[in-house]
Design a protein around this motif. Structure first.
Motif, mmCIF file in Angstrom:
data_model
loop_
_atom_site.group_PDB
_atom_site.id
_atom_site.type_symbol
_atom_site.label_atom_id
_atom_site.label_comp_id
_atom_site.label_asym_id
_atom_site.label_seq_id
_atom_site.Cartn_x
_atom_site.Cartn_y
_atom_site.Cartn_z
ATOM 1 N N LYS A 79 0.861 -1.180 0.000
ATOM 2 C CA LYS A 79 0.000 0.000 0.000
ATOM 3 C C LYS A 79 0.902 1.236 0.000
ATOM 4 N N PRO A 80 1.026 1.898 -1.150
ATOM 5 C CA PRO A 80 1.910 3.063 -1.251
ATOM 6 C C PRO A 80 1.620 4.150 -0.220
ATOM 7 N N GLU A 81 0.376 4.283 0.180
ATOM 8 C CA GLU A 81 0.018 5.345 1.120
ATOM 9 C C GLU A 81 0.588 5.133 2.523
ATOM 10 N N ILE A 82 1.039 3.936 2.847
ATOM 11 C CA ILE A 82 1.608 3.704 4.189
ATOM 12 C C ILE A 82 3.124 3.887 4.238
ATOM 13 N N PHE A 83 3.744 4.132 3.078
ATOM 14 C CA PHE A 83 5.206 4.246 3.062
ATOM 15 C C PHE A 83 5.672 5.476 3.828
ATOM 16 N N LYS A 84 6.650 5.263 4.715
ATOM 17 C CA LYS A 84 7.300 6.363 5.435
ATOM 18 C C LYS A 84 8.799 6.138 5.376
ATOM 19 N N ARG A 85 9.503 7.119 4.871
ATOM 20 C CA ARG A 85 10.961 7.031 4.777
ATOM 21 C C ARG A 85 11.565 7.187 6.172
ATOM 22 N N LYS A 86 12.493 6.285 6.516
ATOM 23 C CA LYS A 86 13.179 6.337 7.806
ATOM 24 C C LYS A 86 14.676 6.224 7.581
ATOM 25 N N PHE A 87 15.431 6.861 8.458
ATOM 26 C CA PHE A 87 16.888 6.779 8.408
ATOM 27 C C PHE A 87 17.304 5.371 8.839
ATOM 28 N N ASN A 88 18.255 4.784 8.092
ATOM 29 C CA ASN A 88 18.758 3.458 8.418
ATOM 30 C C ASN A 88 20.219 3.403 7.989
ATOM 31 N N MET A 89 21.122 3.401 8.952
ATOM 32 C CA MET A 89 22.557 3.454 8.659
ATOM 33 C C MET A 89 23.042 2.219 7.896
ATOM 34 N N ALA A 90 22.544 1.041 8.262
ATOM 35 C CA ALA A 90 22.952 -0.183 7.566
ATOM 36 C C ALA A 90 22.560 -0.104 6.092
ATOM 37 N N ARG A 91 21.368 0.412 5.826
ATOM 38 C CA ARG A 91 20.903 0.562 4.445
ATOM 39 C C ARG A 91 21.776 1.556 3.683
ATOM 40 N N ILE A 92 22.083 2.683 4.307
ATOM 41 C CA ILE A 92 22.910 3.692 3.648
ATOM 42 C C ILE A 92 24.263 3.085 3.278
ATOM 43 N N PHE A 93 24.880 2.375 4.206
ATOM 44 C CA PHE A 93 26.188 1.760 3.948
ATOM 45 C C PHE A 93 26.094 0.730 2.820
ATOM 46 N N SER A 94 25.149 -0.188 2.954
ATOM 47 C CA SER A 94 25.030 -1.270 1.984
ATOM 48 C C SER A 94 24.671 -0.755 0.595
ATOM 49 N N PHE A 95 23.737 0.188 0.525
ATOM 50 C CA PHE A 95 23.298 0.694 -0.768
ATOM 51 C C PHE A 95 24.354 1.581 -1.416
ATOM 52 N N THR A 96 25.098 2.321 -0.619
ATOM 53 C CA THR A 96 26.134 3.195 -1.168
ATOM 54 C C THR A 96 27.277 2.383 -1.752
ATOM 55 N N PHE A 97 27.700 1.365 -1.023
ATOM 56 C CA PHE A 97 28.848 0.575 -1.462
ATOM 57 C C PHE A 97 28.448 -0.679 -2.236
ATOM 58 N N GLY A 98 27.161 -0.951 -2.335
ATOM 59 C CA GLY A 98 26.692 -2.117 -3.086
ATOM 60 C C GLY A 98 27.191 -3.412 -2.490
ATOM 61 N N PHE A 99 27.166 -3.496 -1.165
ATOM 62 C CA PHE A 99 27.830 -4.591 -0.478
ATOM 63 C C PHE A 99 26.968 -5.161 0.643
ATOM 64 N N ILE A 100 26.913 -6.486 0.709
ATOM 65 C CA ILE A 100 26.308 -7.196 1.835
ATOM 66 C C ILE A 100 27.399 -8.110 2.390
ATOM 67 N N PRO A 101 27.715 -7.986 3.675
ATOM 68 C CA PRO A 101 28.746 -8.872 4.247
ATOM 69 C C PRO A 101 28.309 -10.334 4.186
ATOM 70 N N ARG A 102 29.253 -11.213 3.946
ATOM 71 C CA ARG A 102 28.939 -12.639 3.869
ATOM 72 C C ARG A 102 28.747 -13.251 5.248
ATOM 73 N N GLY A 103 27.798 -14.182 5.294
ATOM 74 C CA GLY A 103 27.594 -14.979 6.486
ATOM 75 C C GLY A 103 27.003 -14.258 7.680
ATOM 76 N N ARG A 104 26.448 -13.091 7.494
ATOM 77 C CA ARG A 104 25.919 -12.309 8.613
ATOM 78 C C ARG A 104 24.426 -12.514 8.836
ATOM 79 N N ALA A 105 23.665 -12.616 7.749
ATOM 80 C CA ALA A 105 22.204 -12.631 7.870
ATOM 81 C C ALA A 105 21.654 -14.042 7.683
ATOM 82 N N GLN A 106 20.537 -14.292 8.308
ATOM 83 C CA GLN A 106 19.806 -15.544 8.137
ATOM 84 C C GLN A 106 18.624 -15.275 7.215
ATOM 85 N N SER A 107 18.516 -16.067 6.169
ATOM 86 C CA SER A 107 17.417 -15.883 5.218
ATOM 87 C C SER A 107 16.096 -16.342 5.821
ATOM 88 N N PRO A 108 15.019 -15.607 5.541
ATOM 89 C CA PRO A 108 13.695 -16.060 5.991
ATOM 90 C C PRO A 108 13.340 -17.397 5.327
#
Length: 179
Positions: A79-108
Motif C-alpha cells: 500500500k503506497p500510502e503507508i510508506f514512510k521514509r526512515k533513516f537506516n545506517m545499515a541501508r545507507i552503507f550497503s546501498f552506497t557501497f553495493g555490499f552485503i557482508p557474507r555470512g551475517r544474515a539468516q534468510s527467511p
C-alpha cells in the motif's frame, strides 16, 4: 572555528550527494545481466566449495530467484500510502557501497531453497523473475517492501536491494567456481 564548520558542512553535503548517486539502481536494462548470469551458472548447479559456502551453486541460484520473485510480489501487494521514509545506517552503507557482508544474515524461510533443487524449477523461477521485474516499472514509486534489516524500502530502494542481493550471491558463485 567558522572555517571548520563550513568544511564539515560541505563534506556532509558531498557525502549526502554521493549516497544519492551510489544508492540508485542501474537504470538501463535492470537486472538483465544478472539474470543472464544466473542462467549461465545453471550449468554448474552441483558445484560446491565448502571453503566458500556450505551450499551448492544451485542453492544460491534458487535462493536469489526466490528473493526476487518474493520481493516483487510484496511490492505488488503493498500500500503506497503507508510508506514512510526512515533513516537506516545499515541501508545507507550497503546501498552506497553495493555490499552485503557474507555470512551475517539468516534468510527467511520463505526464500530458502528446498532440499532437492530441480533445474526445471530454477528455469521456471527465472522466467517468472524476468516478467516480474519488467512489471515493477508500472508500480507506484511509493510501493514498498519491509526488509528485516533495512526496514521499509520504496520501489527505487527495493530495486537497489534486489540488485545488491543478487550480485552478492553471484559473487559467491564466482568464488565457488574459482572464476
Amino acid at each position: 572555528m567558522k572555517k571548520t564548520v563550513v568544511i564539515l558542512f560541505t563534506l556532509g553535503l558531498l557525502f549526502i550527494g554521493l549516497v544519492q548517486v551510489f544508492s540508485q539502481p542501474s537504470k538501463d536494462d535492470f537486472m538483465i545481466s544478472e539474470l543472464n548470469k544466473i542462467e549461465k551458472y545453471l550449468l554448474h548447479r552441483d558445484s560446491l566449495n565448502t571453503k566458500i559456502s556450505k551450499v551448492t551453486v544451485a542453492w544460491h541460484l534458487d535462493h536469489s530467484l526466490k528473493v526476487i520473485n518474493g520481493i516483487c510480489d510484496s511490492l505488488q501487494k503493498s500500500k503506497p500510502e503507508i510508506f514512510k521514509r526512515k533513516f537506516n545506517m545499515a541501508r545507507i552503507f550497503s546501498f552506497t557501497f553495493g555490499f552485503i557482508p557474507r555470512g551475517r544474515a539468516q534468510s527467511p524461510k520463505s526464500v530458502m531453497p528446498p532440499d532437492t533443487i530441480k533445474t526445471e524449477d530454477i528455469l521456471s523461477q527465472l522466467t517468472t523473475a524476468r516478467n516480474k521485474l519488467i512489471g515493477l516499472e508500472a508500480l507506484n514509486e511509493k510501493s514498498n517492501f519491509k526488509h528485516p534489516v533495512f526496514d521499509q524500502l520504496d520501489k527505487k530502494q527495493t530495486k537497489r536491494f534486489i540488485e545488491i542481493h543478487t550480485r552478492h550471491h553471484l559473487k559467491i558463485i564466482k568464488d565457488i567456481l574459482n572464476e
